[in-house]
Write an enzyme that holds these catalytic residues in place. Structure first.
Site, PDB file in Angstrom:
ATOM      1  N   CYS A  99       0.803  -1.221   0.000  1.00 30.61           N
ATOM      2  CA  CYS A  99       0.000   0.000   0.000  1.00 30.61           C
ATOM      3  C   CYS A  99       0.834   1.269   0.000  1.00 30.61           C
ATOM      4  CB  CYS A  99      -0.936   0.006   1.211  1.00 30.61           C
ATOM      5  SG  CYS A  99      -2.288  -1.189   1.099  1.00 30.61           S
ATOM      6  N   PHE A 147     -10.532  -3.779  -0.291  1.00 34.36           N
ATOM      7  CA  PHE A 147      -9.733  -3.433  -1.460  1.00 34.36           C
ATOM      8  C   PHE A 147     -10.594  -3.183  -2.687  1.00 34.36           C
ATOM      9  CE2 PHE A 147      -6.359  -5.352   1.107  1.00 34.36           C
ATOM     10  CZ  PHE A 147      -5.343  -4.424   0.910  1.00 34.36           C
ATOM     11  N   HIS A 200      -2.554   7.405   3.650  1.00 38.60           N
ATOM     12  CA  HIS A 200      -3.067   6.324   2.821  1.00 38.60           C
ATOM     13  C   HIS A 200      -4.262   5.689   3.529  1.00 38.60           C
ATOM     14  CE1 HIS A 200      -3.554   2.283   1.209  1.00 38.60           C
ATOM     15  NE2 HIS A 200      -3.060   2.772   0.099  1.00 38.60           N
ATOM     16  N   ASN A 215      -9.826   0.705  -0.391  1.00 38.30           N
ATOM     17  CA  ASN A 215      -8.364   0.761  -0.354  1.00 38.30           C
ATOM     18  C   ASN A 215      -7.841   0.297  -1.713  1.00 38.30           C
ATOM     19  OD1 ASN A 215      -5.624   0.351  -0.024  1.00 38.30           O
ATOM     20  ND2 ASN A 215      -5.801  -0.796   1.883  1.00 38.30           N
TER      21      ASN A 215
END
Length: 397
Positions: A152, A203, A295, A328
């Site tokens: 990530c 995700f 993030h 994500n």
């Protein structure tokens, strides 16, 4: 003696998502358990329904999964098929984001001197970098680099490399392209791996791109963020916190249940080391004098950042919005956060959302990856750059 170059700057940003499969989160759990033939696991289904975000985009569709039964059968090898699909998907998605960044930049694609591509969905050579260069019509002499399997934080890593290139090669213009498709890690739920269920719940697919260069050419180039410094550190004793393994059944992402606690305990030390030498350390008001581009690894991770740094409500509004709207997107997500931040900086007060923080000139971009590795990039916002009011568009895939 020649004048010293300025700090590198982000000169343009572009983002893209696949349009093939857009799933609202309230529909996703039923969709996921149906396509993986897992409705016989009601307890896991109930747990997944508690992992709430708004929606996500996917390159793969129900038809993709139905055409590849090996994707949901752990007894069957499936890596070749997964990578075969990703080989086309990643550069196509990256091209959509990169084309928008280049259009915003205002100079021809042929003026790109360096290309840095990042993805966790690939294992080819020539890879996504070579394909992307061809799709965009970059010069045959463009200097390419590709980052595979950096997790990530790879979007931050790619921007750190772009900064180094831009500041040490006069006239360099670096195109950074980060693209992710989640198909390599797609799997049916199973009770032994709750962290795999978390990955399926969070995700999503997307691509972000940025043009980076020093000494912008006026009046064409408009710096958005100056990239002042970049650093990397590992939180001691966290090597097993997050790991990636590419095997015959695809990409195995292991996420410890202790990650949020490890972040709370270790992130401030990393940030002190990165920010204090620049006079930007925590003061009497803590870390609230900075803007934060975190993030969006997950709600628990963002909560951990907020608690560890004692941030005021709204300081992570850009990251939380990206997580809610897109999930994500691994290495691509941080560029979406930068895009959201620059939009918030330029909005009129009447349009601004209540949750957003007030404008700050200085800030930090933070990525968390396997290790646990913390990437920190210090930014100075300029208030410049062009904003496309049409926002983030999707590509047909």
């Amino acid at each position: 003696m020649a004048a010293r170059q300025q700090h590198a700057a982000v000169l343009a940003i572009g983002t893209a998502n696949p349009a093939k499969c857009v799933v609202a989160q309230e529909e996703f759990v039923d969709w996921y358990f149906r396509v993986t033939q897992s409705d016989h696991l009601p307890d896991l289904k109930a747990k997944m329904k508690r992992m709430s975000i708004k929606k996500r985009h996917f390159y793969h569709s129900e038809e993709t999964i139905a055409g590849h039964p090996e994707f949901i059968n752990r007894a069957l090898p499936s890596l070749d098929a997964r990578l075969g699909i990703a080989k086309d998907a990643v550069p196509e998605l990256a091209m959509a984001a990169a084309a928008r960044a280049i259009a915003e930049w205002g100079r021809p694609a042929a003026d790109v001197t360096h290309l840095v591509v990042s993805t966790n969905a690939g294992a080819h050579a020539p890879g996504a970098d070579a394909r992307l260069a061809a799709l965009l019509g970059l010069r045959a002499t463009v200097q390419r680099a590709v980052l595979y399997m950096h997790g990530c934080n790879a979007g931050c890593t790619a921007l750190r490399l772009a900064k180094d290139i831009a500041e040490n090669n006069r006239g360099a213009r670096v195109l950074v392209a980060c693209a992710e498709v989640t198909l390599p890690l797609f799997a049916a739920p199973y009770e032994a791996r709750l962290d795999a269920l978390v990955a399926m719940a969070l995700f999503g697919d997307g691509a972000g791109a940025a043009v980076v260069g020093a000494d912008p050419t006026t009046p064409v180039e408009h710096p958005i963020f100056h990239v002042v410094s970049a650093s990397q550190a590992t939180i001691p004793g966290t090597e097993e916190g997050v790991s990636l393994l590419l095997g015959e059944r695809g990409l195995d992402c292991r996420i410890s249940g202790e990650v949020a606690a490890l972040v709370r305990g270790g992130v401030e030390r990393c940030l002190l080391d990165a920010l204090t030498p620049l006079g930007l350390g925590a003061g009497a008001g803590g870390w609230n004098h900075l803007f934060w581009a975190m993030h969006p690894g997950g709600r628990a991770i963002l909560d951990a950042y907020e608690a560890a740094l004692r941030l005021e409500p709204g300081k992570l509004a850009a990251s939380r919005r990206v997580l809610s709207e897109y999930g994500n997107m691994s290495c691509a997500a941080i560029i979406f956060v930068l895009d959201e931040l620059r939009r918030r900086c330029r909005r009129d007060g009447g349009e601004e959302e209540e949750e957003s923080d007030e404008y700050c000139e200085w800030g930090a971009m933070v990525g968390l990856g396997p290790g646990l590795t913390i990437e920190t990039i210090v930014l100075r916002a300029t208030g410049g750059g062009h904003v496309d009011d049409e926002g983030k568009k999707s590509i047909a895939a």
